[in-house]
Design a protein around this motif. Structure first.
Motif, PDB file in Angstrom:
ATOM      1  N   THR A 148      -8.798  37.044  20.876  1.00  8.38           N
ATOM      2  CA  THR A 148      -7.964  37.552  21.968  1.00  8.38           C
ATOM      3  C   THR A 148      -6.592  37.993  21.456  1.00  8.38           C
ATOM      4  O   THR A 148      -6.069  39.037  21.861  1.00  8.38           O
ATOM      5  CB  THR A 148      -7.799  36.457  23.041  1.00  8.38           C
ATOM      6  OG1 THR A 148      -9.081  35.984  23.429  1.00  8.38           O
ATOM      7  CG2 THR A 148      -7.079  37.011  24.262  1.00  8.38           C
ATOM      8  N   ALA A 149      -6.008  37.181  20.563  1.00  7.15           N
ATOM      9  CA  ALA A 149      -4.701  37.542  19.985  1.00  7.15           C
ATOM     10  C   ALA A 149      -4.768  38.892  19.272  1.00  7.15           C
ATOM     11  O   ALA A 149      -3.856  39.726  19.373  1.00  7.15           O
ATOM     12  CB  ALA A 149      -4.252  36.455  19.016  1.00  7.15           C
ATOM     13  N   TRP A 150      -5.878  39.117  18.573  1.00  7.19           N
ATOM     14  CA  TRP A 150      -6.093  40.394  17.864  1.00  7.19           C
ATOM     15  C   TRP A 150      -6.043  41.567  18.851  1.00  7.19           C
ATOM     16  O   TRP A 150      -5.314  42.534  18.662  1.00  7.19           O
ATOM     17  CB  TRP A 150      -7.410  40.292  17.117  1.00  7.19           C
ATOM     18  CG  TRP A 150      -8.085  41.576  16.732  1.00  7.19           C
ATOM     19  CD1 TRP A 150      -7.555  42.823  16.651  1.00  7.19           C
ATOM     20  CD2 TRP A 150      -9.470  41.710  16.368  1.00  7.19           C
ATOM     21  NE1 TRP A 150      -8.490  43.731  16.268  1.00  7.19           N
ATOM     22  CE2 TRP A 150      -9.675  43.083  16.075  1.00  7.19           C
ATOM     23  CE3 TRP A 150     -10.526  40.828  16.249  1.00  7.19           C
ATOM     24  CZ2 TRP A 150     -10.919  43.565  15.687  1.00  7.19           C
ATOM     25  CZ3 TRP A 150     -11.758  41.322  15.841  1.00  7.19           C
ATOM     26  CH2 TRP A 150     -11.958  42.662  15.569  1.00  7.19           C
ATOM     27  N   HIS A 151      -6.839  41.462  19.949  1.00 10.56           N
ATOM     28  CA  HIS A 151      -6.905  42.587  20.885  1.00 10.56           C
ATOM     29  C   HIS A 151      -5.622  42.743  21.690  1.00 10.56           C
ATOM     30  O   HIS A 151      -5.220  43.869  22.007  1.00 10.56           O
ATOM     31  CB  HIS A 151      -8.107  42.408  21.812  1.00 10.56           C
ATOM     32  CG  HIS A 151      -9.421  42.502  21.081  1.00 10.56           C
ATOM     33  ND1 HIS A 151      -9.805  43.623  20.377  1.00 10.56           N
ATOM     34  CD2 HIS A 151     -10.431  41.605  20.919  1.00 10.56           C
ATOM     35  CE1 HIS A 151     -10.988  43.434  19.824  1.00 10.56           C
ATOM     36  NE2 HIS A 151     -11.392  42.210  20.136  1.00 10.56           N
ATOM     37  N   LEU A 152      -4.971  41.639  22.021  1.00 11.32           N
ATOM     38  CA  LEU A 152      -3.665  41.745  22.679  1.00 11.32           C
ATOM     39  C   LEU A 152      -2.659  42.428  21.765  1.00 11.32           C
ATOM     40  O   LEU A 152      -1.805  43.202  22.212  1.00 11.32           O
ATOM     41  CB  LEU A 152      -3.163  40.350  23.087  1.00 11.32           C
ATOM     42  CG  LEU A 152      -3.817  39.744  24.341  1.00 11.32           C
ATOM     43  CD1 LEU A 152      -3.415  38.285  24.487  1.00 11.32           C
ATOM     44  CD2 LEU A 152      -3.428  40.522  25.597  1.00 11.32           C
ATOM     45  N   GLY A 153      -2.753  42.129  20.453  1.00 11.88           N
ATOM     46  CA  GLY A 153      -1.894  42.808  19.471  1.00 11.88           C
ATOM     47  C   GLY A 153      -2.102  44.309  19.505  1.00 11.88           C
ATOM     48  O   GLY A 153      -1.148  45.091  19.435  1.00 11.88           O
ATOM     49  N   GLU A 154      -3.380  44.743  19.627  1.00 11.41           N
ATOM     50  CA  GLU A 154      -3.659  46.186  19.743  1.00 11.41           C
ATOM     51  C   GLU A 154      -2.994  46.777  20.989  1.00 11.41           C
ATOM     52  O   GLU A 154      -2.406  47.857  20.951  1.00 11.41           O
ATOM     53  CB  GLU A 154      -5.173  46.412  19.826  1.00 11.41           C
ATOM     54  CG  GLU A 154      -5.907  46.206  18.509  1.00 11.41           C
ATOM     55  CD  GLU A 154      -7.392  46.510  18.645  1.00 11.41           C
ATOM     56  OE1 GLU A 154      -8.003  46.023  19.624  1.00 11.41           O
ATOM     57  OE2 GLU A 154      -7.924  47.215  17.790  1.00 11.41           O
ATOM     58  N   ILE A 155      -3.106  46.047  22.110  1.00  7.89           N
ATOM     59  CA  ILE A 155      -2.528  46.531  23.367  1.00  7.89           C
ATOM     60  C   ILE A 155      -1.016  46.698  23.234  1.00  7.89           C
ATOM     61  O   ILE A 155      -0.442  47.722  23.616  1.00  7.89           O
ATOM     62  CB  ILE A 155      -2.867  45.562  24.522  1.00  7.89           C
ATOM     63  CG1 ILE A 155      -4.358  45.641  24.856  1.00  7.89           C
ATOM     64  CG2 ILE A 155      -2.041  45.886  25.767  1.00  7.89           C
ATOM     65  CD1 ILE A 155      -4.849  44.560  25.775  1.00  7.89           C
TER      66      ILE A 155
END
Length: 869
Positions: free
Chosen positions: A128-135
């Motif tokens: 989740t942290a990875w994809h939030l980082g993308e956002i």
């Protein structure tokens, strides 16, 4: 067991990029799981289906399967990891649709669900942290994005999940590229691509190759850009019409266009546009329709609930409706009457104030025109007086005070005239392309000196790269000049001024903050009004900030002011840096900054014309600022002048710009003029540049010493302005004569056009490279510069100085000269001659030959035969 097995096969196949067998396995799993009513496996299989379609950019089908999982969860709550994965997937869909707020909402919901797991959820939380980082990267919050991505990167690297490490590397590389940390960006992007390619993740590897190709395109490293963009379009992915491939075709077309391969660029662009049309018709409309249906369903449910509530209360509303309506009518009538009279009075007051404001402006504008002539005469006479010898220190001081105040008065007059122009609609925004960083640094340098006189700490932070931007130099200079003048004026001794400049979304953000008495809230409301003065102690005219506001409005920008009374004041401006300002008073000059020449004949001809019309480049190296500015003032307008205050910096600038002429002082810190000149003559990239040395030492010995180092001339201070101008002109003319001589030579003769022994060595090496590669049709300007051990710009400027030709023109010229020799001495047809000297296209060869020799190759050959007879 069979259902679980097919579920596993489905995941293995799609991870390895085998989409068709993955869908078949998922279909079999869903049939079996549905027959035995295994809700958990059904939900997990829909999740697998959704992830397959998401990878293939079929957002409609992906959304359908993710919502299936969500529906199952509504009826019978699923395990936290399954529903959280579905919400992650929905976040991924909205991420693709660039609805970052919605995507963030789903990922945060997934994060909360993962915390409910009975075991350590570190893996899921880091996902989740990875994809939030993308956002957050796409939303422009780079520090937050990098923090989350760095954390998840370290976690997946530790557990050897190289797929996740690779994909995170791509996003981190994009962040580093945005922050202009080029080496770090390249390392992350390369690592991501290599890992994905190694583990055979075809789809992800294709996306990584696309981002790496775009990175090299941004850096103008075209060969590497083409290499990786080709990998992206030649992906092993099953799906031929992927969005990734479409983006790669379009980027590859741009790379070919920059290389000058226009035919390939056109064909490639056509493929990309066809694929784009296909994707738009097949996917985009369906995705939007699907999303609209979902939103409409939610909207309908909300409206039904609202209607129920309204029905329950309607009876009560009906009873009070008449009384309420009457009360509202009475109140509105009274309020309307009051507002009408208030509006009429305010309108009258506003009209009177506007008339008064216009009267002030017209008065000062009219007398401004009358002031300019006497001010110009005073300024000219002052300049002459200051140039007289035998002036006492007191007289010089008095004259300088008069000059400063004359310049100040002229500046105020010009400001009033600018306001008049804006009001009359006659002021234009003239946009050209130039180096913004250097431009801002030059403006701020002058105020650094003024700040030092008041013992003010002056700091600047220019977070702008060296690339060129579109902007109006005159307007931006006036805006920033006024803001900095105010800052210096109202900052007390031992105070502080901070300047910051950065670019966000192609918009210049410039802030000036200074310590001092500050402004109250009431003062901030009126500070941009004409003739307004904040405080009785203010001695200003009150037009500077009004002009700034007018100019920024004309520029389609914004300005704001913040202040804390008794502490500090900050002015912030935002100005667009593009050609898209739509206004009748905007003019754009496309050809102010020229690019490197391409291999295309017509394209290069246009570029060459631009170069011919360009001013010669002059470098002034002088540690005394006033003398340096005086020299620049002499040549400004006839030359493009760059400056340096010592030999070390001058050497760096020489290698970077390869100027046409250099004027250098002898006595300087770090590296003196003699050493500087010696190093120029020892370097083949700079050995041809004419150098004039300036010194206060007038002895013959010193002159001889200067000339021995390779200087072309030696002038003592104080020097005659006209003498210096003529010497520079003559040195330029000598170089031009040598260039013309070269153009008449059949082949290179180093001894005839070389200026120094180092030039002779350079031309000898040049001739060897020509002998080895001239007849190779694939030999380009880039190959030429690599063989010579120089950058394209350095070789271009060197050849331009010695021969008057650009790199590509020089190669073509040598080929045409060789063709003339062959036509004269060989019995060969035109095609054979053209191919033998490196031309693949015979009509193009004939066109080039005729352009140079004024006759066709056939006519030239016939003339030579007739002469021989």
């Amino acid at each position: 067991g069979m259902a679980v097995a097919y579920n596993g096969l489905c995941r293995i196949y799609y991870i390895n990029g085998r989409v068709v067998p993955a869908l078949e396995a998922c279909g079999k799993c869903l049939t079996i799981a549905g027959r035995i009513n295994d809700t958990l496996v059904v939900a997990d299989t829909h999740l697998a289906f959704a992830n397959i379609y998401l990878r293939e950019n079929d957002l409609k089908k992906a959304l359908h399967h993710f919502l299936k999982v969500d529906s199952i969860h509504t009826l019978a709550p699923l395990r936290p990891d399954i529903i959280a994965a579905a919400w992650q997937g929905l976040g991924g869909v909205y991420l693709e649709l660039r609805d970052y707020d919605k995507a963030e909402e789903y990922y945060l919901k997934a994060d909360k669900e993962f915390h409910k797991l009975p075991f350590e959820p570190a893996y899921y939380l880091n996902t989740t942290a990875w994809h939030l980082g993308e956002i957050y990267y796409y939303k422009g919050d780079y520090p937050k994005a990098d923090s989350l991505l760095s954390r998840s990167y370290d976690f997946f690297n530790k557990i050897k999940d190289m797929n996740s490490v690779a994909e995170i590397s791509i996003t981190r590389g994009l962040i580093k590229a945005h922050e202009q940390q080029w080496d770090s960006a390249e390392a992350f992007l390369k690592k991501g691509y290599q890992l994905l390619d190694k583990i055979n993740y075809a789809h992800e590897a294709s996306m990584a190759a696309l981002e790496l190709g775009r990175f090299y395109l941004q850096r103008n490293e075209l060969a590497l850009a083409v290499k990786y963009l080709k990998k992206a379009v030649n992906s092993k992915s099953d799906k031929d019409n992927s969005l990734t491939r479409q983006k790669a075709w379009l980027a590859l077309a741009e790379a070919y266009e920059r290389e000058g391969a226009y035919d390939r660029a056109f064909k490639t662009l056509k493929k990309g546009m066809n694929l784009k049309d296909s994707l738009n018709s097949v996917q985009s409309a369906e995705k939007i329709r699907e999303l609209e249906e979902i939103y409409n369903d939610e909207k309908s449910r909300n409206e039904i609930a609202l209607l129920r509530s309204q029905n329950e209360l309607s009876e009560q509303y009906r009873k009070n409706q008449f009384n309420l309506l009457m009360a509202v009518v009475i109140v509105l009538s009274l309020t309307g009457t009051y507002l009408f009279f208030l509006y009429r009075n305010r309108k009258k007051t506003a009209e009177q104030l506007e008339k008064l404001d216009k009267a002030k402006t017209n008065f000062f504008t009219n007398i401004s025109h009358e002031f300019r002539t006497p001010l110009t005469l005073i300024s000219g006479r002052l300049q002459r007086l200051l140039q007289k010898e035998n002036l006492s220190e007191e007289e010089q001081s008095d004259l300088k005070i008069i000059r400063r105040n004359t310049e100040r008065l002229l500046s105020l007059v010009n400001q009033l005239l600018d306001i008049s122009k804006i009001e009359a609609g006659k002021m234009e925004v003239i946009i050209t392309k130039s180096n913004l960083r250097q431009f801002l640094s030059t403006i701020m340098e002058g105020f650094r000196y003024m700040a030092e006189q008041k013992n003010i700490t002056f700091t600047e932070q220019i977070n702008i790269g060296e690339e060129a931007y579109w902007f109006d130099k005159d307007l931006i200079e006036k805006i920033i000049f006024n803001l900095l003048s105010n800052a210096v004026k109202y900052t007390p001794e031992n105070g502080r001024i901070e300047c910051q400049a950065r670019i966000v979304n192609n918009t210049l953000h410039f802030n000036v903050k200074n310590t001092g008495s500050g402004l109250s809230r009431e003062e901030m409301k009126h500070v941009f009004k004409r003739f307004y003065q904040a405080g009785r102690e203010n001695s200003s005219s009150g037009i500077g900030l009004a002009l700034v506001k007018e100019l920024i409005t004309l520029y389609k920008g914004n300005i704001k002011v913040e202040s804390v009374k008794g502490q500090w004041t900050m002015f912030g401006i935002e100005l667009p840096l593009n050609k898209a300002i739509k206004d009748r008073n905007v003019r754009i000059y496309e050809n102010v900054e020229r690019k490197e020449e391409s291999g295309d004949f017509e394209g290069e001809a246009a570029c060459t014309d631009s170069i011919k019309n360009e001013k010669p480049v002059m470098l002034v190296v002088e540690d005394n600022r006033e003398v340096r500015e005086y020299i620049i003032d002499i040549f400004d307008g006839d030359y493009r002048v760059i400056e340096s205050e010592n030999g070390n910096e001058g050497l760096e600038l020489t290698l970077k710009y390869i100027p046409d002429i250099i004027i250098s002082d002898v006595k300087m810190p770090e590296m003196d003029g003699l050493e500087f000149c010696k190093k120029l003559r020892e370097n083949e990239k700079t050995s041809h540049i004419p150098v004039i040395l300036l010194t206060a030492r007038a002895g013959e010995e010193e002159k001889l010493e200067g000339l021995k180092t390779g200087a072309d001339d030696y002038i003592t201070k104080p020097f005659n302005e006209e003498l210096l101008r003529i010497k520079v002109k003559k040195l330029i003319e000598i170089r031009e004569a040598l260039r013309k001589r070269y153009s008449k030579e059949v082949m290179i003769k180093p001894k005839d056009i070389a200026l120094t022994p180092m030039d002779t060595m350079f031309l000898d090496r040049l001739q060897k490279v020509m002998d080895d590669h001239l007849t190779d049709p694939g030999f380009t300007a880039e190959d030429f510069s690599r063989e010579m051990g120089m950058s394209r710009m350095q070789l271009h400027r060197k050849l331009k100085a010695l021969t008057g030709l650009s790199t590509t023109e020089f190669i073509r010229s040598e080929r045409l000269k060789l063709a003339a020799v062959l036509l004269k001495n060989m019995d060969a047809n035109i095609s054979e001659v053209g191919y033998s000297v490196g031309f693949n296209d015979i009509p193009y060869f004939i066109r080039c030959f005729k352009k140079r020799y004024r006759i066709t190759p056939k006519e030239y050959s016939r003339q030579q035969i007739e002469k021989a007879e």
